[in-house]
Motif scaffolding. Structure first.
Motif, PDB file in Angstrom:
ATOM      1  N   VAL A   1       3.808   5.697   1.055  1.00  0.00           N
ATOM      2  CA  VAL A   1       3.099   5.395  -0.187  1.00  0.00           C
ATOM      3  C   VAL A   1       4.137   5.034  -1.245  1.00  0.00           C
ATOM      4  CG1 VAL A   1       1.641   6.324  -1.999  1.00  0.00           C
ATOM      5  CG2 VAL A   1       1.225   6.961   0.364  1.00  0.00           C
TER       6      VAL A   1
ATOM      7  N   ARG B   1      -0.151   1.635  -0.076  1.00  0.00           N
ATOM      8  CA  ARG B   1      -0.054   2.554   1.060  1.00  0.00           C
ATOM      9  C   ARG B   1       0.163   1.753   2.325  1.00  0.00           C
ATOM     10  NH1 ARG B   1      -2.789   7.118   0.095  1.00  0.00           N
ATOM     11  NH2 ARG B   1      -3.720   7.207   2.149  1.00  0.00           N
TER      12      ARG B   1
ATOM     13  N   LEU C   1       2.777   7.750   7.334  1.00  0.00           N
ATOM     14  CA  LEU C   1       2.203   7.050   6.187  1.00  0.00           C
ATOM     15  C   LEU C   1       3.274   6.905   5.113  1.00  0.00           C
ATOM     16  CD1 LEU C   1      -0.375   6.095   4.578  1.00  0.00           C
ATOM     17  CD2 LEU C   1      -0.487   8.415   3.720  1.00  0.00           C
TER      18      LEU C   1
ATOM     19  N   PRO D   1      -6.759   7.926  -0.883  1.00  0.00           N
ATOM     20  CA  PRO D   1      -6.076   8.564  -2.012  1.00  0.00           C
ATOM     21  C   PRO D   1      -7.022   9.409  -2.865  1.00  0.00           C
ATOM     22  CG  PRO D   1      -6.309   6.223  -2.392  1.00  0.00           C
ATOM     23  CD  PRO D   1      -6.762   6.468  -1.000  1.00  0.00           C
TER      24      PRO D   1
ATOM     25  N   GLN E   1      -0.376   1.745  -6.838  1.00  0.00           N
ATOM     26  CA  GLN E   1       0.008   2.446  -5.629  1.00  0.00           C
ATOM     27  C   GLN E   1      -0.236   1.552  -4.433  1.00  0.00           C
ATOM     28  OE1 GLN E   1      -2.467   5.512  -3.938  1.00  0.00           O
ATOM     29  NE2 GLN E   1      -0.850   7.006  -4.310  1.00  0.00           N
TER      30      GLN E   1
ATOM     31  N   CYS F   1     -10.835   1.856   2.783  1.00  0.00           N
ATOM     32  CA  CYS F   1      -9.872   2.570   3.629  1.00  0.00           C
ATOM     33  C   CYS F   1     -10.252   2.519   5.106  1.00  0.00           C
ATOM     34  CB  CYS F   1      -9.772   4.042   3.234  1.00  0.00           C
ATOM     35  SG  CYS F   1      -9.190   4.282   1.571  1.00  0.00           S
TER      36      CYS F   1
END
Lengths: 244, 495
Positions: free
Chosen positions: B328, B241, B326, B95, B239, B112
């Motif tokens: 989010v 993901r 993906l 991000p 957030q 990540c």
């Protein structure tokens, strides 16, 4: 051996249970019952049913205003002061400060303005399913039998009282609602024949009531409660006015 | 420990041009801007670079070396635009992506890389995909931005393990430290050709001879000084993901992803005592398209099933085509979940939540602005005497007035009527509304309400409450004084 009065008491309780199961709603709280005095004779067991759906018909704009006033009066009679009311309608005309006169705190009313008939019915049904509300007023055009049945089933689970106001309905078919009313305006009542406009007076017709007997009354909203205007006790009302 | 990746595009602009215009592919060409009356080379294609042409040269000189050189004009802003687009593409990997002008990107890869099976595989994945697009890219990951930057451009070790910055940097030339031209020139003059030759010199000596930039850059590369970068997209604090290995194309798949993300987010909400007020669910499609659905709630909520139901209506609006890679979920607005809200209508807190959830459902299915609640406002002018409540918890500051009669129905727009009256300032004897004649039997009034001149200019209204022969009660008004031939309006209905 039980006495006759005890037996009668038991029968009464059982009857109330049966009525609730039949979709006639549960009886209103004893305290607030007095508010329905003028027309309580029409209902089974002389008790105004809450937790059910009431249907109202109106044809003219001025009649619609009277009907909404009457609904507000009914709702405030059994609402406790802080109950939440949802008012769902199309082209809403209700002016919140006007409701205050009928005992409803306008800030406790949430208005939902929708346009399509299907959206309105969906919203009313969802609202009637929410047991955190005390009453739901729905303003629509027509209420068919199937829709009224759905609404009735929703309230039987949640115990919310629904007031469905059909304005200018195309057809007046049968419905599954417990009662059907028509409210038209009557000449206002001023104590002692004073000039000007007095207390709101309506000609209330109870067209249909399940297990009860329909009737019609001339009823006024005087001193925050319903009063039969024909057999009013004038001196009392005057006193009330002087105090108010 | 933070980990940063540096991406370096040695031929950014020319790669882009070759990608878009195939006729330039494999050709020796330069991209130039006119500066002070001369054309200066800003970017060169790899074949041109092999001929000995570098950025910064004058086009006329290049033509002298290589007469067949193709020269294209460019725009100084183009690099930044292109890098920003690439940075947004990189959001699929982390991000937190920042621009590193003029020729690179910085990625904060902390937490990540394990999703791609380690740092090496992470970098390989990025490089492979960018190469497939036609970009030449060099990458490196290290503990600090400075080291990653140096390794991407000068090093041969793409992944620098934690604590090995010093060894990794020591063999590199001083230009790997992101220094100014004049500092580099002075270092070269003094024969300091690798970083190791001045690594151990004291800060004060370096500062005196080469200015404050050199020790500053060394400290940044070694991590003893924190370096801040500005992400292209500010990171949402709440957030979650969910990258998917296989593209998701079915509504069921999306629903599962949403459920999963909501559960993670709500778990975090619960531990922090907050709830969601507005949320965005974004899906990144394989071809780079980003689709999103948004919801809002009236009361902060961390109830998974309730939030899921709000999103559920809108899942149908996604167009997966080839599939999403993906998902989010962002909470753009959160609020404290407090038990005080129970005092909202003196009803129980449980009821408040139920009502709020009902309203959220209505708002999600219909339009959010269809739900209104009113509070009294201190104005006599009827249209201004109520104001919309902003939140469910708002309580009236002033009490509702009961001393003046107000109708149950108020027309949004007053309707014009025709009247007949005998005396000035008296209510009319009858009025015509929509072709219907209403005989006035009883009347009250007038109640004069002045226009509030500090809000709006206009005439006053004289309101009359009248009752016709059938008992219907109306609220009429006359606009302006009697002697100016005023218009009459119907404004409301009393019950």
């Amino acid at each position: 051996m039980q006495t006759t009065t005890e037996k009668r008491e038991i029968v009464k309780r059982l009857q109330a249970k049966v009525d609730a199961l039949q979709g006639l709603g549960r009886p209103a709280d004893v305290i607030s019952r007095t508010g329905f005095a003028p027309f309580e004779s029409a209902f089974p067991d002389r008790i105004f049913p809450v937790g059910t759906v009431h249907e109202f018909l109106s044809d003219e704009s001025s009649h619609a205003a009277c009907t909404n006033g009457f609904i507000a009066g009914l709702a405030s009679t059994f609402l406790n002061k802080d109950g939440i009311c949802l008012w769902i309608g199309r082209n809403r005309k209700v002016f919140p400060p006007g409701l205050k006169h009928f005992g409803i705190t306008p800030s406790n009313v949430i208005f939902v303005d929708l346009h399509k008939q299907n959206d309105l019915l969906w919203a009313i049904e969802e609202a009637l399913k929410c047991d955190a509300l005390t009453s739901v007023v729905g303003e629509i055009r027509d209420l068919g039998f199937t829709e009224s049945r759905r609404l009735q089933l929703a309230v039987e689970k949640s115990g919310v009282t629904g007031f469905i106001h059909c304005h200018k309905p195309k057809a007046k078919g049968s419905s599954a609602c417990t009662t059907r009313w028509r409210v038209t305006p009557g000449m206002s009542f001023t104590p002692g024949g004073l000039p000007g406009i007095g207390h709101a007076v309506w000609d209330v017709e109870l067209l249909k009531v399940r297990n009860g007997k329909p009737g019609s009354w001339r009823i006024g909203w005087i001193g925050n409660r319903f009063m039969t205007v024909d057999d009013r006790r004038l001196p009392d009302t005057l006193e009330e006015l002087q105090v108010g | 420990m933070a980990r940063y990746a540096s991406l370096y595009f040695p031929y950014l602009l020319t790669d882009y041009v070759s990608r878009k215009q195939s006729e330039y592919r494999g050709q020796a060409f330069v991209m130039a801007v006119s500066e002070r009356g001369r054309m200066i080379v800003k970017a060169v294609s790899p074949p041109a670079n092999k001929k000995g042409i570098f950025p910064g040269m004058v086009v006329a000189d290049c033509k002298a070396i290589f007469p067949d050189l193709i020269v294209l004009k460019t725009d100084p802003q183009r690099t930044k635009k292109l890098l920003t687009a690439l940075a947004e593409w990189c959001i699929g990997y982390t991000p937190f992506v920042a621009l590193d002008l003029p020729d690179g990107l910085i990625l904060d890869t902390s937490g990540c890389t394990h999703l791609w099976g380690g740092e090496q595989r992470y970098l390989e994945n990025i490089s492979a995909r960018l190469n497939a697009y036609g970009y030449d890219v060099r990458t490196a990951i290290a503990d600090t931005i400075g080291t990653a930057w140096a390794m991407a451009r000068f090093g041969c070790e793409p992944v620098v393990k934690s604590g090995r910055e010093r060894q990794a940097l020591s063999g590199l030339p001083p230009s790997a430290l992101r220094l100014e031209e004049n500092v580099l020139g002075r270092l070269k003059k003094l024969g300091l050709l690798t970083i190791s030759s001045f690594f151990d010199m004291p800060d004060s000596a370096l500062r005196r001879r080469f200015g404050p930039a050199l020790p500053h850059r060394i400290r940044q590369a070694l991590g003893s000084e924190v370096e801040m970068i500005q992400p292209v997209r500010p990171v949402e604090p709440y957030q979650q993901r969910l990258p998917s290995l296989e593209p998701v194309c079915s509504a069921d798949g999306i629903a599962i992803a949403l459920q999963e993300l909501l559960q993670q987010l709500c778990k975090r909400f619960e531990s922090e005592g907050v709830g969601l007020r507005s949320g965005i669910f974004k899906a990144y499609r394989i071809d780079g398209d980003v689709q999103k659905i948004e919801i809002g709630t009236k009361l902060a909520s961390c109830n998974v099933s309730h939030l899921f139901r709000l999103f559920e209506h809108k899942i149908g609006t996604f167009e997966p085509e080839l599939g999403f890679e993906l998902f989010v979920l962002e909470a753009s607005k959160v609020d404290q979940v407090s038990n005080e809200q129970g005092a909202m209508w003196n009803a129980s807190a449980e009821n408040d939540v139920k009502v709020a959830e009902l309203l959220d459902r209505l708002a999600a299915k219909m339009r959010p602005d269809c739900i209104r609640r009113y509070l009294p406002a201190e104005h006599y002018w009827p249209e201004r005497s109520v104001q919309e409540a902003i939140s469910l918890g708002d309580k009236p500051v002033t009490s509702w007035r009961t001393d003046i009669a107000r109708p149950v129905h108020l027309l949004m727009k007053p309707e014009i009527i025709e009247v007949a009256f005998v005396l000035p300032d008296y209510p009319p004897i009858f009025f015509l509304h929509k072709g219907e004649k209403h005989e006035v039997v009883n009347a009250d009034g007038p109640e004069r309400i002045e226009q509030e001149w500090w809000i709006e200019e206009g005439k006053f209204r004289d309101y009359y409450s009248v009752e016709d022969a059938h008992g219907s009660r109306f609220w009429l008004f006359r606009l302006g004084p009697y002697d100016e031939n005023p218009k009459w309006f119907l404004h409301g209905f009393f019950a």
